[in-house]
Design a protein around this motif. Structure first.
Motif, short mmCIF file in Angstrom:
data_model
loop_
_atom_site.label_atom_id
_atom_site.label_comp_id
_atom_site.label_asym_id
_atom_site.label_seq_id
_atom_site.Cartn_x
_atom_site.Cartn_y
_atom_site.Cartn_z
N ASP A 157 0.82 -1.22 0.00
CA ASP A 157 0.00 0.00 0.00
C ASP A 157 0.85 1.26 0.00
O ASP A 157 0.42 2.30 -0.49
CB ASP A 157 -1.00 0.01 1.16
CG ASP A 157 -0.36 0.11 2.51
OD1 ASP A 157 0.51 -0.72 2.84
OD2 ASP A 157 -0.72 1.04 3.27
N GLU A 158 2.06 1.19 0.52
CA GLU A 158 2.95 2.35 0.49
C GLU A 158 3.35 2.70 -0.95
O GLU A 158 3.72 3.84 -1.23
CB GLU A 158 4.23 2.09 1.30
CG GLU A 158 4.01 2.12 2.79
CD GLU A 158 5.29 1.84 3.53
OE1 GLU A 158 5.94 2.80 3.98
OE2 GLU A 158 5.65 0.66 3.67
N LEU A 159 3.28 1.72 -1.82
CA LEU A 159 3.63 1.94 -3.23
C LEU A 159 2.39 2.13 -4.10
O LEU A 159 2.48 2.14 -5.32
CB LEU A 159 4.48 0.78 -3.75
CG LEU A 159 5.83 0.61 -3.06
CD1 LEU A 159 6.54 -0.64 -3.56
CD2 LEU A 159 6.71 1.84 -3.26
N GLY A 160 1.22 2.24 -3.44
CA GLY A 160 -0.01 2.54 -4.17
C GLY A 160 -0.89 1.36 -4.53
O GLY A 160 -1.89 1.53 -5.22
N ALA A 161 -0.56 0.16 -4.07
CA ALA A 161 -1.39 -1.00 -4.38
C ALA A 161 -2.60 -1.05 -3.45
O ALA A 161 -2.51 -0.67 -2.29
CB ALA A 161 -0.58 -2.29 -4.24
N ALA A 162 -3.72 -1.53 -3.96
CA ALA A 162 -4.90 -1.75 -3.13
C ALA A 162 -4.69 -3.04 -2.34
O ALA A 162 -4.27 -4.06 -2.89
CB ALA A 162 -6.14 -1.87 -4.00
N VAL A 163 -4.94 -2.97 -1.03
CA VAL A 163 -4.70 -4.12 -0.16
C VAL A 163 -5.93 -4.43 0.68
O VAL A 163 -6.82 -3.59 0.84
CB VAL A 163 -3.49 -3.88 0.77
CG1 VAL A 163 -2.21 -3.71 -0.03
CG2 VAL A 163 -3.71 -2.68 1.67
#
Length: 180
Positions: A157-163
């Protein structure tokens, strides 16, 4: 000593990658090459193939780790440890230890999430404790024990992925490789 990954006699990493990709159990892995990259990244940290497939992600070309995998790397390092000091819907604070001695604390609050524009997703609203823990842990690993991950560690999520609520990628970008 030969460090080549061999799961059992006759099953090399290429075959393993093919099996993992074809299993259909890992939504962010379309082909053997992607599975192999995840397994090799995990192997560098001492994790087996399945732990790597479920806890290693490639987001925007960078290796990221689930908070669970980061925590496991810290705990099993033999050098570092951590202890949760606070875990609420408002804040998470974790103390890190090296050889049994406190080396620092990592705190991440709902205010920090708001400043960073993170708390707008469903998971931040539904599972704030989990998300705060993941951020406090990943920051602490970066600050106090980056050698357990080979350098800076990022959660997906820090890199923009949905988790999801456990910090596992739910909407993975799958990149098609050109035919060779």
């Amino acid at each position: 000593m030969n460090k080549e990954l061999v799961v059992r006699a006759g099953l090399d990493i290429a075959s393993l990658g093919d099996i993992l990709a074809k299993s259909g159990y890992f939504q962010d892995t379309r082909d053997a090459a992607q599975a192999i990259v995840k397994v090799l990244a995990g192997q560098e940290l001492g994790f087996g193939p399945v732990a790597s497939m479920t806890g290693v992600y490639i987001v925007k070309g960078k290796v990221s780790l689930s908070a669970n995998l980061m925590g496991a790397a810290v705990k099993r390092s033999g050098r570092y440890n951590y202890r949760v000091l606070e875990l609420t819907d408002e804040a998470a604070e974790i103390e890190f230890f090296e050889d049994g001695k406190g080396i620092g604390r990592s705190r991440f609050t709902l205010q920090d999430a708001q400043k960073a524009g993170l708390n707008g997703s469903d998971n931040w609203r539904k599972y704030p404790r989990n998300m705060l823990f993941a951020r406090a842990l990943s920051n602490g690993v970066k600050w106090y024990c980056p050698d357990v991950t080979g350098g800076p560690a990022y959660t997906p999520d820090e890199l923009g992925a949905a988790v999801d609520e456990d910090g596992e990628v739910i909407e993975a970008e799958v990149i098609d490789l050109p035919a060779s």
